[in-house]
Scaffold this motif. Structure first.
Motif, short mmCIF file in Angstrom:
data_model
loop_
_atom_site.label_atom_id
_atom_site.label_comp_id
_atom_site.label_asym_id
_atom_site.label_seq_id
_atom_site.Cartn_x
_atom_site.Cartn_y
_atom_site.Cartn_z
N ARG A 1 47.75 -7.73 -25.18
CA ARG A 1 48.88 -7.26 -25.99
C ARG A 1 50.06 -6.84 -25.11
NH1 ARG A 1 47.94 -4.72 -31.38
NH2 ARG A 1 45.99 -5.49 -32.23
N MET A 2 49.78 -6.11 -24.04
CA MET A 2 50.87 -5.61 -23.20
C MET A 2 51.57 -6.73 -22.45
SD MET A 2 49.67 -1.89 -21.73
CE MET A 2 48.02 -2.36 -21.26
N VAL A 3 50.82 -7.67 -21.91
CA VAL A 3 51.44 -8.80 -21.20
C VAL A 3 52.30 -9.62 -22.16
CG1 VAL A 3 50.96 -10.98 -20.04
CG2 VAL A 3 49.71 -8.91 -19.38
N ARG B 1 64.67 -2.66 -15.68
CA ARG B 1 65.70 -3.17 -16.59
C ARG B 1 65.37 -2.78 -18.03
NH1 ARG B 1 64.94 -9.29 -15.23
NH2 ARG B 1 62.81 -8.45 -15.30
N LYS B 2 64.08 -2.76 -18.36
CA LYS B 2 63.69 -2.43 -19.73
C LYS B 2 62.29 -1.81 -19.70
CE LYS B 2 64.89 -5.14 -23.06
NZ LYS B 2 64.97 -6.30 -24.00
N ILE B 3 62.13 -0.72 -20.47
CA ILE B 3 60.84 -0.04 -20.62
C ILE B 3 60.45 -0.15 -22.08
CG2 ILE B 3 59.56 2.12 -20.33
CD1 ILE B 3 61.92 3.02 -18.49
N SER B 4 59.23 -0.57 -22.36
CA SER B 4 58.78 -0.75 -23.74
C SER B 4 57.57 0.13 -24.02
CB SER B 4 58.41 -2.22 -23.99
OG SER B 4 59.51 -3.07 -23.76
N VAL B 5 57.43 0.50 -25.30
CA VAL B 5 56.30 1.31 -25.76
C VAL B 5 55.58 0.58 -26.88
CG1 VAL B 5 55.61 3.47 -26.88
CG2 VAL B 5 57.39 3.49 -25.12
N LYS C 1 56.05 5.00 -32.64
CA LYS C 1 56.32 3.64 -33.13
C LYS C 1 56.44 2.70 -31.93
CE LYS C 1 61.34 4.16 -33.06
NZ LYS C 1 62.62 3.99 -33.80
N ASN C 2 56.32 1.41 -32.20
CA ASN C 2 56.62 0.40 -31.17
C ASN C 2 58.12 0.43 -30.88
OD1 ASN C 2 53.96 -0.34 -31.27
ND2 ASN C 2 54.31 -2.35 -32.17
N LYS D 1 49.70 2.92 -25.95
CA LYS D 1 49.23 4.20 -26.47
C LYS D 1 47.95 4.65 -25.79
CE LYS D 1 47.77 6.50 -30.73
NZ LYS D 1 47.56 6.34 -32.19
N MET D 2 47.96 5.89 -25.34
CA MET D 2 46.78 6.53 -24.74
C MET D 2 46.25 7.61 -25.66
SD MET D 2 48.06 7.15 -20.82
CE MET D 2 46.50 7.93 -20.39
N VAL D 3 44.95 7.80 -25.67
CA VAL D 3 44.35 8.93 -26.36
C VAL D 3 43.37 9.60 -25.42
CG1 VAL D 3 44.56 7.85 -28.64
CG2 VAL D 3 42.45 7.57 -27.34
#
Length: 543
Positions: A108-110, A195-199, A140-141, A124-126
């Motif tokens: 998913r992350m790649v 350049r860009k950070i995503s969650v 949210k994403n 997301k970490m728990v």
């Protein structure tokens, strides 16, 4: 494995059996597939079975799992750097060897990084087994988040996906002289230069495990070691981000988290020399980085403690911590629409701390008000058909309290109301109509206000909570009155034409409620008893 892998997972390992097995299984079982995956595990001189377990996985997955053994370095930084030297993936991901991933995490992350051109992806970490993980970032994403305008500063672990091109271009490595927090300089610099950070928040990517013996390195470092590491982290961050709002946003994390944790419940148990050294270290960082704007962004409890340490007021700091542990948060002094928490040092001329240090600055305080509010006594006051509940309650505010109103409020508190039982009301919130104004006096111990008033009881069928409505620093708070185990007045019948019964009770949450109803409806079993009496009378008549 043929060709270049999409992602290299770096695992720094030191004595983490049996957790290591689950960690490795979660990696080789990733849905991304073994042909797109590289695992580089560095055994940092383990003395348990961790090294043998790594070799077992390397033998079983020869094209995927690479193992390096080295002498113990004293922390995760050196093994992580060693792994980066041999990593070949387009992306690199770091995982603690006692933690594990969700099955689809890497795939998913790649995919998200490729879709959005992200240099850093945060999944997301728990926490598990009681380990705390800050959650606000994962609402949210978001394909493009800012380091300075999000909760990212409170999620600075290196457990993220990094584009390896970014890592190598800027020569990002972990400082090997930091036993604690060595991942923060790496993560901060990567996020500054990205350049860009995503969650990604729609899947549980990472399970952070607190070991049963709490032996994670974060839980073992002493106060002075943690202080030294925090100072190094902040110095590195300051070299990357110039002074101003962005740096304040980043350093809010360090003042409210790492530094504040040095002066909490265990601080008074330290020896006098260590207490002094901790305060001197915090003072140096506060003098350098604690701007007025950053100071005002802290909650009042942390702000006071940080500023007492900065002022060298060790004794007052110890007293603030111990008194709050023994008696709860101090009362609020209300004055000209402002509220001040009466911690030690408030308006102490010898210290000279400004009132602003002790002031509530845009901060909601429902929990403190609820904990400080409790019934003192209650009784019925009746004159003919006029009945009222007269009660005295204790509330943790002092001074000009403005409006203090008691009301009988229909309905339960909202499920999502601030805990433990109070909430700040919206400005346009309509309050219940049945009310009584209170007279106020200060308690003998000077820590609270006693409010006494009379609430009229209406002849209706209802179950109503007794709640105080208190104005504090421009906000109105709704506070249920706890009984505190105090005796309550006996149920009473009143009114003549249509008799009613009223009772004061404690509900399952320990809060005071008043129940009213027509007499024949409220007495349990009254109808059944009447039918039984009529049946017996009928049998006697027909004999």
């Amino acid at each position: 494995m043929s060709g270049r892998p999409d992602v290299t997972v770096v695992v720094a390992v030191y004595n983490t059996m049996p957790y290591l097995t689950e960690c490795l299984n979660s990696l080789v079982g990733q849905s991304i597939g073994l042909d797109r995956l590289e695992v580089v595990a560095v055994d940092d001189g383990s003395t348990d079975e961790s090294g043998a377990e790594l070799d077992r996985f390397a033998e079983r997955y020869p094209g995927t799992v690479k193992v390096i053994h080295q002498a113990n370095s004293g922390g995760p930084a050196a093994p992580s750097n060693r792994a980066l030297e041999v990593a070949t993936g387009r992306f690199v991901y770091f995982i603690g060897s006692d933690d594990h991933l969700g099955e689809e995490a890497l795939e998913r992350m790649v995919a998200y990084a490729d879709e959005h051109g992200s240099d850093v992806v945060v999944g997301k970490m728990v926490g598990t087994n009681g380990r705390y993980v800050h959650q606000k970032l994962y609402e949210k994403n978001d394909p493009d988040v800012s380091l300075y305008h999000s909760s990212l500063p409170f999620t600075l672990a290196n457990t993220k996906l990094f584009r390896r091109e970014l890592v190598e271009k800027h020569g990002l490595r972990f400082p090997e002289d930091l036993p604690v927090g060595s991942d923060q300089p790496f993560t901060i610099e990567a996020c500054v230069r990205a350049r860009k950070i995503s969650v990604l928040s729609d899947y549980t990517f990472y399970y952070a495990v607190k070991r049963g013996d709490s032996s994670n390195i974060t839980y073992r470092a002493d106060h002075l070691s943690r202080l030294r590491c925090t100072a190094a982290i902040m110095k590195h961050a300051a070299s990357l981000v110039e002074a101003g709002p962005d740096r304040d946003a980043l350093f809010e994390r360090h003042f409210t988290w790492e530094l504040a944790k040095l002066i909490q419940g265990d601080f008074p148990t330290l020896d006098a020399t260590t207490r002094q050294q901790v305060c001197e270290g915090i003072a140096a960082l506060a003098d350098e980085y604690l701007t007025d704007a950053l100071r005002d962004s802290l909650d009042v409890k942390r702000r006071v403690r940080i500023c007492l340490a900065q002022a060298g007021a060790v004794d007052e700091l110890v007293r603030a911590i111990t008194e709050e542990a023994e008696h709860g948060a101090p009362p609020f002094h209300l004055e000209d629409g402002r509220a001040f928490a009466m911690y030690p040092g408030f308006r102490d001329e010898a210290l000279g701390l400004p009132d602003r240090v002790y002031e509530l600055v845009g901060e909601a305080v429902p929990g403190r008000l609820a904990r400080g509010t409790e019934l003192v006594e209650a009784e019925w006051d009746q004159s003919g058909d006029d009945l009222a509940l007269v009660l005295t309650a204790r509330i943790g505010v002092l001074g000009d309290t403005g409006s203090v109103t008691v009301r009988l409020a229909k309905g339960a508190m909202p499920k999502n109301a601030d805990k433990p039982g109070a909430r700040r009301l919206p400005a346009d919130h309509a309050l219940p109509a049945v009310e009584g104004e209170f007279r106020r006096t200060t308690t003998e111990d000077g820590r609270a206000t006693l409010v006494r008033g009379r609430i009229p009881v209406q002849a209706v069928k209802a179950k109503l909570g007794v709640r105080l409505y208190v104005d504090v620093a421009g906000s109105t708070y709704e506070i249920p009155v706890r009984t505190g185990g105090r005796p309550l007045p006996l149920a009473r019948r009143w009114r003549q034409a249509v008799p009613y019964r009223v009772s004061a009770n404690q509900n399952p949450k320990g809060r005071l409620v008043v129940t009213t109803a027509p007499l024949w409806e409220i007495e349990p079993g009254a109808g059944k008893r009447l039918r039984h009496m009529l049946s017996r009378l009928k049998r006697k008549v027909t004999r």
